[in-house]
Enzyme design. Structure first.
Site, PDB file in Angstrom:
ATOM      1  N   GLU A  61      22.893  67.403  35.712  1.00  0.00           N
ATOM      2  CA  GLU A  61      22.709  66.301  36.691  1.00  0.00           C
ATOM      3  C   GLU A  61      23.638  65.216  36.523  1.00  0.00           C
ATOM      4  OE1 GLU A  61      20.255  67.314  34.986  1.00  0.00           O
ATOM      5  OE2 GLU A  61      18.765  68.113  36.670  1.00  0.00           O
ATOM      6  N   PHE A  86      15.150  64.456  39.898  1.00  0.00           N
ATOM      7  CA  PHE A  86      17.111  64.267  38.758  1.00  0.00           C
ATOM      8  C   PHE A  86      17.666  64.004  39.342  1.00  0.00           C
ATOM      9  CE2 PHE A  86      13.770  68.510  37.708  1.00  0.00           C
ATOM     10  CZ  PHE A  86      13.176  67.798  36.831  1.00  0.00           C
ATOM     11  N   HIS A 112      11.725  68.191  47.233  1.00  0.00           N
ATOM     12  CA  HIS A 112      10.422  67.840  46.389  1.00  0.00           C
ATOM     13  C   HIS A 112      10.053  66.196  45.519  1.00  0.00           C
ATOM     14  CE1 HIS A 112      11.347  72.202  45.837  1.00  0.00           C
ATOM     15  NE2 HIS A 112      10.338  71.883  44.529  1.00  0.00           N
ATOM     16  N   ASP A 120       3.334  71.433  39.427  1.00  0.00           N
ATOM     17  CA  ASP A 120       4.317  71.328  37.864  1.00  0.00           C
ATOM     18  C   ASP A 120       3.996  69.645  38.041  1.00  0.00           C
ATOM     19  OD1 ASP A 120       5.496  72.774  37.688  1.00  0.00           O
ATOM     20  OD2 ASP A 120       7.070  72.640  38.754  1.00  0.00           O
ATOM     21  N   ARG A 170       7.951  69.954  49.422  1.00  0.00           N
ATOM     22  CA  ARG A 170       8.844  70.968  49.029  1.00  0.00           C
ATOM     23  C   ARG A 170       7.590  71.915  49.716  1.00  0.00           C
ATOM     24  NH1 ARG A 170       4.960  74.052  44.710  1.00  0.00           N
ATOM     25  NH2 ARG A 170       5.863  75.841  44.441  1.00  0.00           N
TER      26      ARG A 170
END
Lengths: 319, 275
Positions: A61, A86, A112, A120, A170
């Site tokens: 990233e 991220f 997300h 997750d 999401r």
């Protein structure tokens, strides 16, 4: 109370994917970069249709943000795509130096966000990203509420010169805004006129605010609801106008109350119009694994929390 | 090499020394080590013009050597050499580390926080490919800076994607703030590492020789556009041109005092006129 109709549940990230696809067809300067999450970010169509303008950077990233800054230096309009975590915390210094301080026209698109990525867990969720990004001088921060709005925001930020953080999610959620509405950066949307309390909500919490408002209305409370999709620059005018009428306000967001929309609203109120405020958001905590609905309920990010916050803030109103 | 360039080298050293002395801060060591590189790049190698991105572009990753960058840009005509006197002072466009934030001509990106310039340079190179523009991107990084992981993401990306319109030079002076790179964190055999990353690796034994720098940069140009990114490992001497500053990391970020400045300037007499 105005009626809002759910046109069918859809994920906001698919709105981003469709917006990007449209941009790819209409603007040859648009390029997209992704760090190994093309499917999750719904960037496949853009990638398939514009292979020369799509850059798969791998799980890297920091490099992605630098490449985007370089592509912008060369006159392109880069859209980066990865999870919100991220897209921000992992690469804060790269964004700060190579994009924000360097005034690069990069669109950081983050899926997300919040807890609703679900199972997750906390490593992949983020509840701090609005705060991180709004503190960067010159950064525009947007959190869209549904599929239609995310699609129109994706298209609109391309016409805006400067770095933008676009935050979406999401899960499949109610899609209720008008697909023909043009997205206006920095302009809040008055969803329902009311006199008793102002509810300002952003992202997934806008639909929850509408649900809460319907219940409030049945109990004789008439709330004004404002969809604050742009957290920075904040539409101060629409908030002040509303709170001067209603005398109290509730902010609602899928984000830590430290650093989010609520804090921006509080800063505005304390300097311009000190009315009582209640905060719906997470309270200095990480998320955890669970279904999106379970998490929204556990962390108080739902219509019931907004309803309770309204009841509390109305008690604090000046008589 | 021409006498003019020799004179420019000496004048650039004077600019660097006077700039850091005036504000008692800044980074003379690395700046002095890269004078021959900058003078050659901007006067003999690059086709450059701030307003035209279809020309060659230079990205400085090790932003702390801003004095040599500013002097080179000013003496190449990007802004008045008088502005060099504002270096690191309040309300200046010549910030301690370079930035395009205040629209300083010739600077395209902010750098200072290390390890980011290589990615940016590759991004510029990608935009040039999209534009079918055959000019090149030049990047300079420090060697200590390669301890930053982002560089290795970028090295991996460029070769995997055949970004062959970029020439990266590593200022291989073997020093960083806390000591030699070998002592602080040994970067090992850089040539082998970069070759294994599938870059074309060239070397300059004496990066403080205008002839050697010129020859190798030209060789790098000849090797560009051939499917592989090109990197030059350029051995330089930190503090070059001032005898008491050479071969030591001690002058990485320390300005000379009045006496030291006088001595350093005596070793580099005025050639093209001070700012």
């Amino acid at each position: 109370m105005k009626k809002f109709i759910n046109q069918g549940n859809k994920d906001t990230r698919s709105g981003f994917g469709e917006g990007l696809t449209e941009l790819g067809r209409n603007n040859s300067d648009v390029v997209a970069l992704c760090a190994d999450l093309t499917g999750s970010l719904k960037m496949n169509t853009f990638a398939d249709e514009n292979p020369e303008r799509f850059f798969q950077v791998g799980i890297a990233e920091a490099n992605m943000m630098g490449l985007a800054a370089g592509l912008a230096t060369g006159g392109k309009i880069p859209f980066t795509g990865t999870f919100a975590n991220f897209s921000t915390g992992r690469v804060y210094d790269q964004i700060r130096q190579s994009i924000a301080y360097s005034n690069k026209n990069v669109k950081i698109c983050a899926s997300h966000a919040g807890v609703t990525l679900g199972e997750d867990g906390a490593t992949h969720q983020i509840l701090e990203d609005i705060g991180l990004m709004k503190m960067l001088p010159g950064m525009t921060v947007i959190n869209t509420c549904d599929f239609n709005q995310t699609k129109s925001a994706t298209i609109e930020i391309c016409n805006f010169e400067g770095p933008v953080y676009l935050r979406f999610g999401r899960p499949k959620v109610a899609n209720f805004t008008n697909p023909l509405d043009k997205f206006q950066i920095g302009k809040g949307i008055l969803l329902n006129e009311g006199n008793d309390v102002t509810i300002v909500a952003t992202g997934h919490l806008v639909w929850e605010a509408i649900q809460a408002a319907e219940k409030l209305y049945e109990n004789g409370i008439n709330p004004e609801i404002i969809n604050i999709h742009t957290i920075k620059p904040l539409d101060e005018k629409i908030i002040l106008k509303s709170v001067k009428k209603t005398g109290c306000i509730v902010s609602a967001e899928e984000h830590n109350i430290f650093g989010g929309l609520g804090e921006s609203v509080a800063r505005l109120l304390t300097s311009k119009a000190p009315y009582p405020q209640e905060f719906v958001g997470t309270n200095d905590t990480f998320g955890e694994s669970g279904t999106p609905t379970e998490l929204m309920n556990k962390y108080g990010l739902n219509m019931d929390s907004i309803y309770d916050a309204v009841m509390n803030v109305m008690k604090r109103k000046a008589k | 090499m021409s006498r003019n360039l020799d004179n420019l080298v000496i004048q650039t050293r004077r600019d660097i020394l006077r700039m850091v002395h005036a504000v008692n801060s800044g980074h003379p060591g690395g700046s002095l080590g890269c004078v021959e590189f900058f003078v050659t790049l901007y006067n003999k190698i690059m086709k450059h013009d701030h307003d035209n991105f279809s020309n060659d572009i230079f990205i400085l990753s090790n932003g702390h050597i801003s004095p040599v960058y500013y002097s080179t840009l000013a003496r190449a005509g990007y802004f008045d050499i008088k502005e060099l006197s504002t270096f690191r002072k309040i309300n200046s466009r010549l910030q301690g580390h370079p930035t395009n934030h205040d629209n300083l001509p010739g600077v395209n990106i902010s750098s200072g926080s290390l390890g980011q310039g290589l990615s940016v340079g590759i991004g510029v190179a990608l935009s040039k490919k999209l534009n079918n523009d055959n000019s090149l991107v030049y990047v300079l990084t420090g060697d200590g800076e390669l301890q930053e992981g982002q560089n290795w993401e970028a090295f991996m990306y460029a070769s995997a994607n055949n970004v062959d319109n970029i020439i990266v030079t590593v200022d291989f002076n073997g020093q960083q703030i806390d000591g030699s790179t070998e002592d602080v964190l040994d970067i090992g055999n850089l040539k082998l590492k970069l070759e294994s990353f599938n870059w074309k690796v060239l070397e300059i034994e004496n990066g403080n020789s205008l002839e050697d720098v010129y020859k190798t940069l030209n060789e790098a140009k000849d090797n560009s556009m051939k499917g592989k990114p090109v990197v030059i490992l350029m051995k330089t001497i930190m503090g070059n041109g001032v005898d008491f500053m050479m071969h030591s990391h001690k002058w990485h970020g320390v300005a000379p005092n009045d006496e030291q400045l006088k001595e350093a300037l005596n070793q580099n007499p005025e050639t093209l006129g001070d700012y």
